[in-house]
Design an enzyme around this catalytic site. Sequence first.
Site, PDB file in Angstrom:
ATOM      1  N   SER A 191     -31.721  60.685  64.809  1.00 21.52           N
ATOM      2  CA  SER A 191     -32.964  60.866  65.565  1.00 21.52           C
ATOM      3  C   SER A 191     -32.722  61.308  67.005  1.00 21.52           C
ATOM      4  CB  SER A 191     -33.775  59.562  65.566  1.00 21.52           C
ATOM      5  OG  SER A 191     -33.152  58.578  66.379  1.00 21.52           O
TER       6      SER A 191
ATOM      7  N   LYS B  31     -32.984  55.339  71.749  1.00 25.86           N
ATOM      8  CA  LYS B  31     -34.058  56.312  71.983  1.00 25.86           C
ATOM      9  C   LYS B  31     -34.073  56.667  73.477  1.00 25.86           C
ATOM     10  CE  LYS B  31     -36.048  56.494  67.859  1.00 25.86           C
ATOM     11  NZ  LYS B  31     -34.945  55.827  67.133  1.00 25.86           N
TER      12      LYS B  31
END
Length: 593
Positions: free
Chosen positions: A79, A116
Site C-alpha cells: 500500500s 501509512k
Amino acid sequence: MHNGAFIRVFDSMEVRGVASGLNPLRIDARPLLLPLAPQAVPAGFPSPAQDYYDGPIDLTEQLIKDRAATFIVRVVADSMEGAGVCDGDELIVDRSLEPRHGDVVVAVLDGELTVKRLWLTARGVVLHAENPRYPDIVVPELTEFLVWGSQPTEHGTSGTAAAVRAEPMHELVAHVDVNSAYASFERVFDPSLEHRPLVVLSNNDGCVVTASKEAKALGVEVGEPWFKLAPLAPSTGLVSRSSNYELYGDLSRRAMEVIARFGPWLEVYSIDEAFLGLGPRAAAGDLAALGRQIRGTLRRLVGVPVCVGIAPTKTLAKLANKTAKKIPAFDGVCVWEATHPQWRAKLLSQLPVSEVWGIAGRLEKRLAALGISSIADLAAADPVMIRDRFNVVVMRTVLELNRIPCIPLEEARQGKEQLIVSRSFSTPVTTRAEMRQVLTVYAQQSSARLERHHQAAKLLTAFADTSHYAQDHSFPTVLVPLPAPTTDPVVLARAAQKLLPRLEEGTGYARAGILLADLRPATGQQALEPFRYRHEEQGIATLLDQVHQKVGKEYLGLGHAGLRPGPQWRMKREMLSPRATTHWDELAIVKAS
C-alpha cells in the site's frame, strides 16, 4: 655486494661521462664497509594524513538520533509502494520523533501495526496510502489513535510520539506587505505626494506599474499606457514618476531589516512583501497589538505604510493581508483566527477562487469546470482528488486553506542560479557600433552583480530582439562557453561581442541583454597554472565595483561604458525622482528657511 652485516658502497666518486643509451656511467671509487640496519626503511612519500585520521563515517551515528528508541520493522504488502516502501522492505522507525503532517508513520489500528502517510485535514486525521488500490483510512474527529513511530527524514526533529488529535497546534505566520510599494517609496522623500493621485511608470516611461489608491479612484489601472493618461493629468491632478529602482531597492532592504526584528525567521518574498515567523511567545500574546506595532515601527523608521495579515499558514496569511487592505474596519491588521468563524465562512464563499495565492488564469478556469468557483469551494475539495487532477502544489493550497501548513520557509540562497542584464531601448539600436556599446555596458553591469554575489560565470549568452510588432521579427543570439569561471568585465565584454556578426545593419533592435549561467562561488579552487587568467587576477571587476559604490557609476567605466553623457538608447526616465539614499549628489533637500 653483501659481506655479513655490511654493505659495500662508495665513499667517493667522480663522474667521467654522461650515460647515453646503453653506455655505462664510468666512475672511479674505493669500497667502504657500513653496517646494515636490521629494519626496513619506507621509501614512500611521507604524509601527515595519519595525524588527521578521524575514523570512517558511521552511518548509524549519522542517521539514528536515538538508538534506544529506534527499531527496524519489515513491511508486508504494497500500500506504500508509491513512497518507495515495498513488500519485504525493512524500515527504520524512530519512536522519539514527533509525528507531523506528511510524515510516513507506523500507527496502531485494531491491535496491529500499519504503515501509512499521516495527513491532518479538515476531515480529521487521515492515514493515506501511496497506492491507488488502497483507500485512505479516516480517523473520526477527536478519536485518539497511537502513532507507534515515524520514519526518520532529513527534517526529523526530536520529540515524544504520543496520541495525536485532529486539531493540531501550528506556528503562526505574518504576511507584511507595503501598500502600493513604488508609490509609497516615492512619498518617503516627497511628502507633497501624500493623498495625491500618483502613478509610477515602467521602463522608458511606458505604462503604469503602480497606482496609488487615489489614482485608482480616478479609474487608472495598472498597465495603462502613459501617453493616454498624460493629457488628462493637468485636469485630474494625476502625478507621474519614472521607476527609481535605486531608491526602491534601498528602502525595501531597510523595510525587510525592520520586519525581521519581530520574529525568529523572515522570508523575503518580493521587493514589497515578506513572510514573518512568529515564535511561541508572540503567538500567545496580543496578535493585533503586534500587527499594529509592526505597522507603526515601519511607518516611523522607514516611512512606508504596510498591512499585516496573521494566520496559521502562508496562504491564509496572504488572504488575511488582502482582507486588512480591503476592509477599513481592520485598520491594516487582520488576525485570521480572531475573526468570527461564521464571518470567515461567508467571506470565503463570496470571494472568487482567483483571490487565493497562486490561483489565476487557466488554473481558475480548470477549477471552474469542476464546480470550484469560490475559495470556500476550493477549501472543501478533497486534497487527493485535487492532487490527481492538478498537482501537489494545488493540493498544498487546499490544505493550507484548512489551516494545515504545507508551504515551508524558503531559505535565502547564498547565490543566484543565473543572472541577466537586459533593458528595452528608448530609441532603437540600428548599428553594430551602437550595439557594441550596449554589450560593453551590460558586461560591466553583469560583472558588478557577480562581484556583489561573490560568484563567477562559466557560460554567457548574448541576445538582441526587435519589436514584437516589427514586420520582420529578428532574435539573434549567441552562446559562449568561457574558458574558466570569471567576473572580469573585459572577458565578459569580449564574449558578448561575438553577437555582433549575427546582427543586420540597419535593423532596429528594441532590446538586448546578457545572460550568465553556470555560476560558481568566486572563491572556489583556482585553475592550474597554464589555464589561469592573468587578466582576471588584476581585479578589474573589484576595482570598478569599489569606485562605483564610492563615487557613482558615471565616473569610471570600461571602454564605451564610461562615456558621459549617456548614449541615446539608454533607458528613458524623464520623471525620475532623486536617488536620495544611493547617490551622494542627489540627497534629499531639507529646507531651513
